[in-house]
Scaffold this motif. Structure first.
Motif, PDB file in Angstrom:
ATOM      1  N   LYS A   5       0.833  -1.204   0.000  1.00 17.43           N
ATOM      2  CA  LYS A   5       0.000   0.000   0.000  1.00 17.43           C
ATOM      3  C   LYS A   5       0.863   1.248   0.000  1.00 17.43           C
ATOM      4  O   LYS A   5       1.922   1.293   0.636  1.00 17.43           O
ATOM      5  CB  LYS A   5      -0.894  -0.002   1.250  1.00 17.43           C
ATOM      6  N   ILE A  11      -2.798  -3.022  -2.994  1.00 16.61           N
ATOM      7  CA  ILE A  11      -2.921  -4.277  -3.737  1.00 16.61           C
ATOM      8  C   ILE A  11      -2.815  -5.447  -2.765  1.00 16.61           C
ATOM      9  O   ILE A  11      -2.176  -5.342  -1.725  1.00 16.61           O
ATOM     10  CB  ILE A  11      -1.883  -4.396  -4.874  1.00 16.61           C
ATOM     11  N   ILE A  23      -6.711  -4.664  -6.716  1.00 16.39           N
ATOM     12  CA  ILE A  23      -6.109  -3.347  -6.916  1.00 16.39           C
ATOM     13  C   ILE A  23      -7.203  -2.342  -6.585  1.00 16.39           C
ATOM     14  O   ILE A  23      -8.244  -2.310  -7.252  1.00 16.39           O
ATOM     15  CB  ILE A  23      -5.623  -3.110  -8.354  1.00 16.39           C
ATOM     16  N   ASN A  89       6.514  -1.819  -0.007  1.00 15.20           N
ATOM     17  CA  ASN A  89       6.036  -1.664  -1.381  1.00 15.20           C
ATOM     18  C   ASN A  89       6.580  -2.712  -2.342  1.00 15.20           C
ATOM     19  O   ASN A  89       6.508  -2.533  -3.555  1.00 15.20           O
ATOM     20  CB  ASN A  89       6.388  -0.257  -1.906  1.00 15.20           C
ATOM     21  N   TYR A 115       6.246  -8.368  -6.963  1.00 18.85           N
ATOM     22  CA  TYR A 115       5.358  -7.222  -7.131  1.00 18.85           C
ATOM     23  C   TYR A 115       6.032  -5.983  -6.565  1.00 18.85           C
ATOM     24  O   TYR A 115       6.531  -6.004  -5.432  1.00 18.85           O
ATOM     25  CB  TYR A 115       4.034  -7.455  -6.399  1.00 18.85           C
ATOM     26  N   LEU A 117       5.180  -1.840  -6.059  1.00 20.84           N
ATOM     27  CA  LEU A 117       4.184  -0.768  -6.113  1.00 20.84           C
ATOM     28  C   LEU A 117       4.894   0.565  -5.977  1.00 20.84           C
ATOM     29  O   LEU A 117       5.494   0.856  -4.935  1.00 20.84           O
ATOM     30  CB  LEU A 117       3.167  -0.968  -4.988  1.00 20.84           C
ATOM     31  N   ILE A 122       1.965  -0.709 -10.814  1.00 26.77           N
ATOM     32  CA  ILE A 122       2.314  -2.014 -10.259  1.00 26.77           C
ATOM     33  C   ILE A 122       3.130  -2.748 -11.307  1.00 26.77           C
ATOM     34  O   ILE A 122       2.677  -2.901 -12.453  1.00 26.77           O
ATOM     35  CB  ILE A 122       1.063  -2.839  -9.919  1.00 26.77           C
ATOM     36  N   SER A 287       3.566  -4.352 -16.538  1.00 22.81           N
ATOM     37  CA  SER A 287       3.141  -3.365 -15.545  1.00 22.81           C
ATOM     38  C   SER A 287       1.727  -2.875 -15.821  1.00 22.81           C
ATOM     39  O   SER A 287       1.239  -2.899 -16.958  1.00 22.81           O
ATOM     40  CB  SER A 287       4.112  -2.178 -15.507  1.00 22.81           C
TER      41      SER A 287
END
Length: 296
Positions: A5, A11, A23, A89, A115, A117, A122, A287
């Motif tokens: 987040k 996510i 998402i 993240n 992943y 963020l 993303i 992405s």
């Protein structure tokens, strides 16, 4: 469930299959991913490994021995993923070969799904490490399903996919009953670079493109403009799919394809297959960037 987040997005990633399942906008609670309604399609964003699509008769051969793999491989339903790295993240989940996987896929590997963020973007990265004493052969791919429409007052038909370049590439047709490629193609782009969404678009299964010029496609709303940008720079093939009449669309970056009806089923000769030598590592990323107008 793992949560990443920041001030714009949240996510959620499920440990089974290392699957992205949510998402959402932090400020207004808008949801951008399909909810996985099991009465329609229970997936959210399956990760495809070590094959993409269907094998002819569900089997491949390697060194004259036959092996069975179900459609899209075993990673998407695996409970063997463990945390490799995690921060506020960033999350990386790793699956390692086992005696069970060797029965159906005779290679020693590590498969990581990561992943990241950053602001409204993303990035999903697949990494395959060959820890065998021989070359390994595999395909990888993503299968994310995006909510469509995003806003409650809209209809599915008010959405379209818009490619970064004018496109006229045909779709390569699949046999609906077997999931294998036929020798036929069909025109899709009535307007170069744009595919309007409608309930009968996927009556013949997924749209599959092998020679797009574009490496970016946007999901576009007639009323709200661009919803998200999807970049698949590292992937040569793209699938687009939804269940008929379902309120989602999958944008699927693939390194690998289903077998054709005339496949000889030899894994190393499969279209799009990656051959990775021992001690080598392979990575590919795609992405998803949510337009900031939907995050305020």
């Amino acid at each position: 469930m793992f949560i990443l987040k920041n001030s714009l997005l949240e996510i959620a990633i499920h440990p089974i299959g290392a699957e992205l399942q949510k998402i959402s906008a932090v400020k207004n609670d808008l949801e951008f991913m399909w909810d996985g309604n099991p009465e329609i399609w229970s997936g959210h964003a399956p990760n495809l490994f070590p094959i993409v699509g269907e094998l002819k008769d569900g089997r491949f051969t390697y060194k004259n021995k036959s092996y069975h793999l179900s459609r899209h491989g075993f990673a998407r339903r695996s409970d063997a993923f463990v945390v490799d790295e995690k921060s506020e993240n960033h999350l990386s989940l790793k699956m390692t070969y086992s005696e069970a996987t060797l029965l159906n896929y005779p290679f020693k590997f590590e498969f990581l799904v990561s992943y990241a963020l950053v602001k409204n973007r993303i990035t999903i990265t697949y990494t395959v490490r060959n820890i065998d004493d021989k070359t390994i052969y595999f395909s990888i791919g993503g299968h994310p399903a995006f909510k469509c429409p995003v806003y409650p007052e809209e209809t599915y038909e008010e959405y379209s996919l818009q490619f970064e370049h004018p496109e006229t590439s045909p779709t390569h047709l699949l046999n609906v009953s077997t999931g294998l490629f036929t020798s036929e193609t069909e025109a899709v782009f009535k307007t170069p670079g744009t595919i309007p969404l409608h309930t009968h678009l996927f009556d013949k299964d997924a749209l599959v493109f092998k020679d797009l010029k574009s490496k970016q496609v946007s999901l576009h709303s007639k009323n709200h403009g661009e919803i998200l940008n999807f970049n698949f720079e590292d992937f040569p093939f793209l699938g687009i799919w939804a269940k008929p009449n379902a309120k989602f669309v999958c944008i699927e970056p693939w390194q690998g394809l289903a077998d054709s009806e005339d496949s000889i089923q030899v894994l190393k000769d499969k279209e799009g297959i990656v051959a990775l030598e021992k001690n080598k590592t392979y990575s590919a990323s795609y992405s998803i960037e949510i337009h900031e107008r939907h995050l305020v």
